[in-house]
Structure formats: C-alpha cells, structure tokens
Design a protein around this motif. Sequence first.
Motif, mmCIF file in Angstrom:
data_model
loop_
_atom_site.group_PDB
_atom_site.id
_atom_site.type_symbol
_atom_site.label_atom_id
_atom_site.label_comp_id
_atom_site.label_asym_id
_atom_site.label_seq_id
_atom_site.Cartn_x
_atom_site.Cartn_y
_atom_site.Cartn_z
ATOM 1 N N LEU A 9 1.019 -1.398 -0.041
ATOM 2 C CA LEU A 9 -0.383 -0.405 -0.679
ATOM 3 C C LEU A 9 0.826 1.333 0.167
ATOM 4 N N GLN A 10 1.958 1.254 0.381
ATOM 5 C CA GLN A 10 2.866 1.941 0.615
ATOM 6 C C GLN A 10 3.641 2.323 -0.492
ATOM 7 N N ARG A 11 3.425 1.438 -1.348
ATOM 8 C CA ARG A 11 4.431 1.788 -2.869
ATOM 9 C C ARG A 11 3.393 1.883 -3.102
ATOM 10 N N VAL A 12 1.918 0.983 -3.469
ATOM 11 C CA VAL A 12 0.886 1.715 -4.118
ATOM 12 C C VAL A 12 0.751 3.458 -4.289
ATOM 13 N N ASN A 13 1.029 4.069 -3.445
ATOM 14 C CA ASN A 13 0.063 5.437 -2.786
ATOM 15 C C ASN A 13 1.067 5.697 -2.929
ATOM 16 N N LEU A 14 3.166 5.810 -3.128
ATOM 17 C CA LEU A 14 4.405 6.771 -3.550
ATOM 18 C C LEU A 14 3.474 6.674 -4.752
ATOM 19 N N SER A 15 3.440 5.511 -5.297
ATOM 20 C CA SER A 15 3.562 5.851 -6.466
ATOM 21 C C SER A 15 2.295 7.300 -7.648
ATOM 22 N N ASN A 16 1.198 6.832 -6.865
ATOM 23 C CA ASN A 16 0.411 7.704 -7.778
ATOM 24 C C ASN A 16 0.619 8.870 -7.126
ATOM 25 N N ARG A 17 1.317 9.276 -6.296
ATOM 26 C CA ARG A 17 1.477 10.314 -5.625
ATOM 27 C C ARG A 17 2.861 11.046 -7.092
ATOM 28 N N LYS A 19 2.831 10.334 -9.947
ATOM 29 C CA LYS A 19 1.559 10.567 -11.384
ATOM 30 C C LYS A 19 1.465 11.369 -10.632
ATOM 31 N N GLU A 20 0.883 12.001 -10.014
ATOM 32 C CA GLU A 20 0.244 13.295 -9.735
ATOM 33 C C GLU A 20 1.281 14.573 -10.154
ATOM 34 N N ILE A 21 2.453 14.085 -9.456
ATOM 35 C CA ILE A 21 3.319 15.603 -9.694
ATOM 36 C C ILE A 21 3.683 15.178 -10.790
ATOM 37 N N ASN A 22 3.687 13.892 -11.512
ATOM 38 C CA ASN A 22 4.837 13.648 -13.324
ATOM 39 C C ASN A 22 3.587 15.030 -13.970
ATOM 40 N N ILE A 50 12.353 2.416 0.337
ATOM 41 C CA ILE A 50 11.645 2.477 -1.243
ATOM 42 C C ILE A 50 12.230 3.409 -2.444
ATOM 43 N N ASN A 51 12.271 2.592 -3.382
ATOM 44 C CA ASN A 51 13.425 2.683 -4.601
ATOM 45 C C ASN A 51 11.711 3.539 -5.533
ATOM 46 N N ASP A 52 12.354 4.818 -6.267
ATOM 47 C CA ASP A 52 11.262 4.234 -7.052
ATOM 48 C C ASP A 52 11.791 3.946 -8.461
ATOM 49 N N SER A 53 10.313 3.400 -8.911
ATOM 50 C CA SER A 53 10.582 2.495 -9.913
ATOM 51 C C SER A 53 11.164 2.746 -11.241
#
Length: 68
Positions: A9-17, A19-22, A50-53
């Motif tokens: 869930l932390q990875r999903v949250n970071l990924s979503n954030r 995407k929004e910044i991008n 957690i790395n940025d994928s």
Amino acid sequence: MDSENENFLQRVNLSNRQKEINRMFEEEGLTDEILKKQIELNKERNRLDINDSSETLYVDEDGKVFVQ
C-alpha cells in the motif's frame, strides 16, 4: 494489517503521488510547489527505503552504485 500488505500500500501510494507530480510537471513545468512535492516524496521514499521504480540502478566498474 501485515507488513507485506502495508509495504504494498505504501508503494501504491508513492506511485500515485509520483504520477500526480509528473502530470503537474507536464502541464505547468517546474514550479516551487512541484519541486517541494517532489522533495517531500523523495524524503518519504528514503524514510521507507522504497526505490522509485522509474529509476535505474547502475553499478560502475569500481562497484559503486548510482541512480539514473
């Protein structure tokens, strides 16, 4: 909640954030607000280890690791 689910869930949250910044960056270019959000996100990734994928880790000939 177990540790594996929490990490997911932390990875999903970071990924979503990210995407929004991008998306914001694509629309507005670099602004102080976007830079601040990216720094906060990077700090959170670092804190959670957690790395940025989207980043690629490389190892040079001397065995030093760097991100691109």
